[in-house]
Design a protein around this motif. Structure first.
Motif, PDB file in Angstrom:
ATOM      1  N   ALA A   1      15.991  10.691  -3.225  1.00 59.02           N
ATOM      2  CA  ALA A   1      15.718  10.965  -4.608  1.00 59.02           C
ATOM      3  C   ALA A   1      17.040  10.719  -5.305  1.00 59.02           C
ATOM      4  N   GLY A   2      17.316  10.275  -6.635  1.00 53.60           N
ATOM      5  CA  GLY A   2      18.312  10.033  -7.468  1.00 53.60           C
ATOM      6  C   GLY A   2      18.968   8.508  -7.612  1.00 53.60           C
ATOM      7  N   GLY A   3      18.103   7.817  -7.397  1.00 53.13           N
ATOM      8  CA  GLY A   3      18.390   6.439  -7.434  1.00 53.13           C
ATOM      9  C   GLY A   3      19.544   5.773  -6.839  1.00 53.13           C
ATOM     10  N   PRO A   4      20.107   4.537  -7.230  1.00 52.72           N
ATOM     11  CA  PRO A   4      21.024   4.035  -6.483  1.00 52.72           C
ATOM     12  C   PRO A   4      22.001   4.633  -5.921  1.00 52.72           C
ATOM     13  N   THR A   5      22.721   5.364  -6.935  1.00 52.36           N
ATOM     14  CA  THR A   5      23.890   6.188  -6.459  1.00 52.36           C
ATOM     15  C   THR A   5      23.687   6.944  -5.181  1.00 52.36           C
ATOM     16  N   ALA A   6      22.657   7.737  -5.478  1.00 55.34           N
ATOM     17  CA  ALA A   6      22.394   8.726  -4.350  1.00 55.34           C
ATOM     18  C   ALA A   6      21.980   8.097  -2.873  1.00 55.34           C
ATOM     19  N   TRP A   7      21.271   6.932  -3.237  1.00 58.09           N
ATOM     20  CA  TRP A   7      20.907   6.138  -1.972  1.00 58.09           C
ATOM     21  C   TRP A   7      22.056   5.643  -1.249  1.00 58.09           C
ATOM     22  N   LEU A   8      22.904   4.992  -2.029  1.00 58.03           N
ATOM     23  CA  LEU A   8      23.968   4.111  -1.569  1.00 58.03           C
ATOM     24  C   LEU A   8      24.941   5.078  -0.699  1.00 58.03           C
ATOM     25  N   ALA A   9      25.083   6.473  -1.355  1.00 62.30           N
ATOM     26  CA  ALA A   9      26.102   7.366  -0.825  1.00 62.30           C
ATOM     27  C   ALA A   9      25.719   7.706   0.572  1.00 62.30           C
ATOM     28  N   VAL A  10      24.327   7.836   0.699  1.00 62.54           N
ATOM     29  CA  VAL A  10      23.727   8.054   2.228  1.00 62.54           C
ATOM     30  C   VAL A  10      23.937   6.604   3.026  1.00 62.54           C
ATOM     31  N   ALA A  11      23.532   5.473   2.608  1.00 59.77           N
ATOM     32  CA  ALA A  11      23.876   4.269   3.534  1.00 59.77           C
ATOM     33  C   ALA A  11      25.281   4.224   3.679  1.00 59.77           C
ATOM     34  N   ASP A  12      26.260   4.509   2.833  1.00 60.48           N
ATOM     35  CA  ASP A  12      27.625   4.150   2.985  1.00 60.48           C
ATOM     36  C   ASP A  12      27.916   5.177   4.431  1.00 60.48           C
ATOM     37  N   LYS A  13      27.342   6.347   4.196  1.00 60.06           N
ATOM     38  CA  LYS A  13      27.793   7.330   5.316  1.00 60.06           C
ATOM     39  C   LYS A  13      27.170   6.934   6.496  1.00 60.06           C
TER      40      LYS A  13
ATOM     41  N   TRP B   1       0.687  -1.321   0.101  1.00 63.26           N
ATOM     42  CA  TRP B   1       0.238  -0.019  -0.100  1.00 63.26           C
ATOM     43  C   TRP B   1       0.795   1.410   0.024  1.00 63.26           C
ATOM     44  N   CYS B   2       2.084   1.157   0.479  1.00 59.12           N
ATOM     45  CA  CYS B   2       3.069   2.550   0.581  1.00 59.12           C
ATOM     46  C   CYS B   2       3.777   2.811  -0.833  1.00 59.12           C
ATOM     47  N   GLY B   3       3.263   3.760  -1.414  1.00 56.59           N
ATOM     48  CA  GLY B   3       3.571   4.231  -2.781  1.00 56.59           C
ATOM     49  C   GLY B   3       5.298   4.664  -2.823  1.00 56.59           C
ATOM     50  N   TRP B   4       5.871   5.270  -1.593  1.00 58.27           N
ATOM     51  CA  TRP B   4       7.199   5.733  -1.372  1.00 58.27           C
ATOM     52  C   TRP B   4       7.855   4.306  -1.336  1.00 58.27           C
ATOM     53  N   CYS B   5       7.249   3.363  -0.586  1.00 56.98           N
ATOM     54  CA  CYS B   5       7.979   2.044  -0.263  1.00 56.98           C
ATOM     55  C   CYS B   5       8.180   1.357  -1.660  1.00 56.98           C
ATOM     56  N   ILE B   6       7.249   1.338  -2.464  1.00 51.63           N
ATOM     57  CA  ILE B   6       7.343   0.565  -3.703  1.00 51.63           C
ATOM     58  C   ILE B   6       8.116   1.472  -4.739  1.00 51.63           C
ATOM     59  N   ARG B   7       8.148   2.550  -4.596  1.00 51.41           N
ATOM     60  CA  ARG B   7       9.298   3.456  -5.244  1.00 51.41           C
ATOM     61  C   ARG B   7      10.511   3.102  -5.070  1.00 51.41           C
ATOM     62  N   LEU B   8      10.850   3.195  -3.903  1.00 52.78           N
ATOM     63  CA  LEU B   8      12.242   3.033  -3.151  1.00 52.78           C
ATOM     64  C   LEU B   8      12.689   1.450  -3.695  1.00 52.78           C
ATOM     65  N   GLN B   9      11.720   0.449  -3.694  1.00 49.68           N
ATOM     66  CA  GLN B   9      12.008  -0.681  -4.015  1.00 49.68           C
ATOM     67  C   GLN B   9      12.343  -0.708  -5.675  1.00 49.68           C
ATOM     68  N   LYS B  10      11.644  -0.134  -6.361  1.00 44.72           N
ATOM     69  CA  LYS B  10      11.840  -0.022  -7.746  1.00 44.72           C
ATOM     70  C   LYS B  10      12.985   0.598  -8.329  1.00 44.72           C
ATOM     71  N   GLU B  11      13.209   1.820  -7.698  1.00 49.38           N
ATOM     72  CA  GLU B  11      14.299   2.751  -7.969  1.00 49.38           C
ATOM     73  C   GLU B  11      15.823   2.321  -7.318  1.00 49.38           C
ATOM     74  N   VAL B  12      15.692   1.692  -6.218  1.00 51.61           N
ATOM     75  CA  VAL B  12      17.094   1.254  -5.523  1.00 51.61           C
ATOM     76  C   VAL B  12      16.986  -0.170  -5.514  1.00 51.61           C
ATOM     77  N   PHE B  13      16.242  -0.649  -4.561  1.00 56.34           N
ATOM     78  CA  PHE B  13      16.451  -2.018  -4.172  1.00 56.34           C
ATOM     79  C   PHE B  13      16.484  -3.005  -5.027  1.00 56.34           C
ATOM     80  N   LYS B  14      15.971  -3.071  -6.309  1.00 58.46           N
ATOM     81  CA  LYS B  14      15.811  -3.991  -7.304  1.00 58.46           C
ATOM     82  C   LYS B  14      16.867  -3.684  -8.406  1.00 58.46           C
ATOM     83  N   THR B  15      17.824  -2.912  -8.190  1.00 64.93           N
ATOM     84  CA  THR B  15      18.676  -2.614  -9.145  1.00 64.93           C
ATOM     85  C   THR B  15      20.124  -3.454  -8.854  1.00 64.93           C
ATOM     86  N   PRO B  16      20.841  -3.601 -10.025  1.00 64.37           N
ATOM     87  CA  PRO B  16      22.074  -4.628  -9.882  1.00 64.37           C
ATOM     88  C   PRO B  16      22.979  -3.769  -9.047  1.00 64.37           C
TER      89      PRO B  16
END
Length: 162
Positions: free
Chosen positions: A136-148, A51-66
């Motif tokens: 926002a910004g796809g896997p590169t932006a998200w992973l930069a935050v995660a690494d920090k 049901w969570c649109g932002w969750c689905i979007r995060l999955q699609k844009e980041v979590f389901k990428t190589p």
């Protein structure tokens, strides 16, 4: 010969796709065992998967990428803590997820907490490394935050299991 080449291509292609599949744990005790053996922190993904649109979007844009798949396999143990509205869930998983939601004061979805865990005397002790949500910004932006976040010092909290 062409049929053999095409068949080989299809088989190799399906193996590549399968190798990118990630394993999401749903049981904290099992996730903790894996984390202890691998010496990797836990990645707690609080989501409303159906049901969570932002969750689905995060999955699609980041979590389901190589890019994310490779990063996750190298860095964390994935744990999905789902709060679905129409998908059935086992009562013990529902209880566990609610307790963790309360422990981490999760008020919105998606929320991701990075933690280091240990278990002593039936209690799971979790050291908070940090949290994030949709970036926002796809896997590169998200992973930069995660690494920090993973580079930060932990703060302790406790979660008790029965």
């Amino acid at each position: 010969m062409k049929k053999i080449a095409i068949t080989l291509f299809l088989v190799l292609g399906s193996l590549t796709i399968q190798s990118q599949e990630l394993t999401w744990q749903t049981d904290m005790n099992r996730a903790l065992e894996i984390s202890k053996k691998s010496q990797k922190p836990l990645f707690l993904f609080f989501t409303g998967s159906d049901w969570c649109g932002w969750c689905i979007r995060l999955q699609k844009e980041v979590f389901k990428t190589p890019e994310f798949a490779k990063w996750a396999k190298d860095n964390v143990i994935l744990v999905e803590l789902d709060f679905p509205r129409s998908t059935p869930q086992q009562p013990e998983i529902k209880k566990q997820n609610a307790e963790l939601q309360q422990t981490f004061a999760v008020q919105g979805y998606p929320t991701v907490w990075f933690v280091k865990g240990s278990k002593k005397d039936g209690k799971i002790n979790l050291e908070k490394l940090g949290s994030t949500g949709y970036v926002a910004g796809g896997p590169t932006a998200w992973l930069a935050v995660a690494d920090k976040i993973l580079a930060n010092k932990p703060t302790k909290t406790a979660y008790t299991t029965n």
